[in-house]
Design a protein around this motif. Structure first.
Motif, PDB file in Angstrom:
ATOM      1  N   PHE A 216      39.016  10.726  38.795  1.00 16.55           N
ATOM      2  CA  PHE A 216      38.207   9.975  38.847  1.00 16.55           C
ATOM      3  C   PHE A 216      38.802   8.569  37.977  1.00 16.55           C
ATOM      4  N   ASN A 217      37.411   7.376  38.037  1.00 18.31           N
ATOM      5  CA  ASN A 217      37.973   6.367  37.439  1.00 18.31           C
ATOM      6  C   ASN A 217      36.611   6.543  35.835  1.00 18.31           C
ATOM      7  N   ALA A 218      36.007   7.575  36.279  1.00 13.41           N
ATOM      8  CA  ALA A 218      34.373   7.507  34.930  1.00 13.41           C
ATOM      9  C   ALA A 218      34.119   8.097  35.343  1.00 13.41           C
ATOM     10  N   ILE A 219      34.275   9.197  34.335  1.00 18.77           N
ATOM     11  CA  ILE A 219      33.606  10.752  33.475  1.00 18.77           C
ATOM     12  C   ILE A 219      32.453  11.225  33.349  1.00 18.77           C
ATOM     13  N   THR A 220      30.537  11.669  33.678  1.00 15.83           N
ATOM     14  CA  THR A 220      29.860  11.148  32.419  1.00 15.83           C
ATOM     15  C   THR A 220      29.592  12.845  32.196  1.00 15.83           C
ATOM     16  N   CYS A 221      29.483  13.230  31.095  1.00 12.66           N
ATOM     17  CA  CYS A 221      29.216  14.721  30.583  1.00 12.66           C
ATOM     18  C   CYS A 221      28.923  14.575  30.039  1.00 12.66           C
ATOM     19  N   ARG A 222      26.907  14.405  29.646  1.00 13.01           N
ATOM     20  CA  ARG A 222      26.643  15.233  28.657  1.00 13.01           C
ATOM     21  C   ARG A 222      25.254  16.462  28.516  1.00 13.01           C
ATOM     22  N   ASN A 223      25.001  16.904  26.500  1.00 11.28           N
ATOM     23  CA  ASN A 223      23.954  17.684  27.276  1.00 11.28           C
ATOM     24  C   ASN A 223      24.942  19.435  27.400  1.00 11.28           C
ATOM     25  N   VAL A 224      25.639  18.947  28.370  1.00 11.35           N
ATOM     26  CA  VAL A 224      26.413  20.853  28.659  1.00 11.35           C
ATOM     27  C   VAL A 224      27.395  20.894  27.338  1.00 11.35           C
ATOM     28  N   MET A 225      28.221  20.334  27.268  1.00 13.85           N
ATOM     29  CA  MET A 225      28.948  21.092  26.110  1.00 13.85           C
ATOM     30  C   MET A 225      28.713  22.057  24.617  1.00 13.85           C
ATOM     31  N   ILE A 226      27.875  21.046  24.413  1.00 13.71           N
ATOM     32  CA  ILE A 226      26.875  21.383  23.535  1.00 13.71           C
ATOM     33  C   ILE A 226      26.677  23.199  23.796  1.00 13.71           C
ATOM     34  N   TYR A 227      26.252  23.421  24.695  1.00 12.26           N
ATOM     35  CA  TYR A 227      26.500  24.683  24.809  1.00 12.26           C
ATOM     36  C   TYR A 227      27.569  26.061  24.644  1.00 12.26           C
ATOM     37  N   PHE A 228      29.101  25.235  24.634  1.00 13.86           N
ATOM     38  CA  PHE A 228      29.879  25.707  24.856  1.00 13.86           C
ATOM     39  C   PHE A 228      30.961  26.191  23.530  1.00 13.86           C
ATOM     40  N   PRO A 230      33.709  26.309  20.848  1.00 19.11           N
ATOM     41  CA  PRO A 230      35.329  25.440  21.262  1.00 19.11           C
ATOM     42  C   PRO A 230      36.225  25.988  21.848  1.00 19.11           C
ATOM     43  N   PRO A 231      36.419  27.437  22.628  1.00 22.14           N
ATOM     44  CA  PRO A 231      37.899  27.548  22.923  1.00 22.14           C
ATOM     45  C   PRO A 231      37.206  27.270  25.057  1.00 22.14           C
ATOM     46  N   LEU A 232      36.338  27.345  24.920  1.00 16.91           N
ATOM     47  CA  LEU A 232      35.813  26.649  26.062  1.00 16.91           C
ATOM     48  C   LEU A 232      35.464  25.146  26.412  1.00 16.91           C
ATOM     49  N   GLN A 233      35.271  24.574  25.122  1.00 14.26           N
ATOM     50  CA  GLN A 233      35.224  23.129  25.035  1.00 14.26           C
ATOM     51  C   GLN A 233      36.492  22.196  25.144  1.00 14.26           C
ATOM     52  N   GLU A 234      37.718  22.980  24.593  1.00  5.73           N
ATOM     53  CA  GLU A 234      38.431  22.598  25.186  1.00  5.73           C
ATOM     54  C   GLU A 234      38.701  22.678  26.619  1.00  5.73           C
ATOM     55  N   ARG A 235      38.422  23.448  26.790  1.00 10.09           N
ATOM     56  CA  ARG A 235      39.016  24.023  28.701  1.00 10.09           C
ATOM     57  C   ARG A 235      38.400  22.646  29.572  1.00 10.09           C
ATOM     58  N   VAL A 236      37.229  22.841  28.960  1.00 11.36           N
ATOM     59  CA  VAL A 236      36.876  21.055  29.844  1.00 11.36           C
ATOM     60  C   VAL A 236      37.411  19.658  29.494  1.00 11.36           C
ATOM     61  N   HIS A 237      37.755  19.834  28.154  1.00 12.38           N
ATOM     62  CA  HIS A 237      38.811  18.532  27.835  1.00 12.38           C
ATOM     63  C   HIS A 237      39.328  18.668  28.834  1.00 12.38           C
ATOM     64  N   ARG A 238      40.373  19.891  28.535  1.00 16.55           N
ATOM     65  CA  ARG A 238      41.265  19.141  29.471  1.00 16.55           C
ATOM     66  C   ARG A 238      41.299  19.115  30.583  1.00 16.55           C
ATOM     67  N   LEU A 239      40.575  19.525  31.414  1.00 17.28           N
ATOM     68  CA  LEU A 239      40.001  19.738  33.011  1.00 17.28           C
ATOM     69  C   LEU A 239      39.415  18.077  32.821  1.00 17.28           C
TER      70      LEU A 239
END
Ligand SMILES: C[S@@+](CC[C@H](N)C(=O)[O-])C[C@H]1O[C@@H](n2cnc3c(N)ncnc32)[C@H](O)[C@@H]1O
Length: 281
Positions: A216-228, A230-239
């Protein structure tokens, strides 16, 4: 002899039950909520207990393992689908100015809206891109863990009584036309123009367990990771890091940040306030 149970023990017991519940859900249905933020998870499990009229988490687990319909209902509770069109208008203003400028440099680009809920954010971005003359040059991929909300997103029918609020948001987000041009009022809600999302790919995708599926050239992900947690947030950042092309933009909005994550140094600020980042390494 009955052993006395104090409040601390009750909480410990609840913790054990929640862990068993989440383990059971994972093994039975494949959904992995084990790394979701605990406080919000507890509140939603309690709400489902009320809904199913059971007294304990273990009783909920019993129902859930034997009846997929209960799982569907819990999934709706857990996935917190609250959303709005042009939610946080200043985000869209910054997106219009800074992300659009970046997308303009490509003849064709891809934007991933991760955790799109019922589609209000997708239609907002589609309107914005159309107004900026990029409607045919940017392909939007809109995904969510919850198939039911993805199906609703595809329909593009939103509550009529929200249109006043959304019109205000649209204006504050730098909207260039009259908002009412984009929808027709029907008995069941405001139906948005089909052409806006003709090129949009709507699909179920789980940020916890599914792999990258495009560049992708841009990704938006708002108001989702607040429910995760820290280890899961890290996984999603990697993704996201793995899914972004070099110089691609990660648009998180004011509630989330890439700072303090292991990917901190991979991004420079494009807009520090609205948390727009550009991948630089
Ligand atoms: C509060 S809504 C945010 C909607 C929209 N992005 C916005 O800001 O208005 C959160 C969405 O994240 C989705 N979600 C939660 N966990 C997810 C996961 N593991 N993978 C993909 N989506 C998820 C939920 O189903 C829900 O639709």
């Amino acid at each position: 002899m009955a052993l006395p149970v104090d409040r601390g023990e009750e909480l410990d017991l609840e913790q054990i039950e929640i862990e068993l519940l989440l383990e059971g859900i994972h093994r039975r249905y494949g959904y992995d909520f084990r790394d979701y933020a605990p406080a919000s998870l507890r509140r939603r499990v309690r709400r489902r207990m009320d809904g199913e009229k059971v007294e304990t988490i273990s009783a909920l687990q019993n129902l859930l393992l034997h009846d997929p319909a209960v799982m569907e209902r819990l999934l709706l509770d857990l996935s917190v689908n609250v959303t709005a069109m042009f939610r946080d208008p200043s985000f869209f203003l910054a997106f219009r100015e800074k992300v659009v400028a970046a997308l303009r440099t490509y003849p064709f680009s891809r934007l991933w809206v991760a955790g799109c809920s019922t589609g209000e954010e997708v239609y907002s971005l589609a309107i914005l891109l159309a107004e900026e003359g990029l409607g045919d040059r940017v392909r939007i991929y809109a995904t969510d863990i919850n198939q039911a909300v993805v199906d609703r997103a595809r329909l593009g029918v939103f509550p009529l009584d929200k249109m006043q609020e959304y019109t205000q948001n649209y204006i504050r987000a730098g909207g260039k036309r009259s908002f009412s041009e984009y929808y027709v009022a029907r008995y069941d809600g405001a139906k948005f123009a089909r052409e806006l999302v003709d090129g949009v790919v709507f699909a179920q995708h789980n940020l916890v367990s599914d792999a990258a599926f495009n560049e992708f050239n841009a990704i938006t992900c708002r108001n989702v990771m607040i429910y995760f947690a820290p280890p899961l947030q890290e996984r999603v950042h990697r993704l996201f890091y793995e899914s972004l092309a070099m110089f691609g933009v990660l648009a998180l909005g004011q509630k989330e940040t890439v700072r303090f994550s292991p990917f901190d140094r991979a991004y420079e600020d494009l807009d520090a306030e609205e948390r727009l980042y550009r991948k630089i390494r």
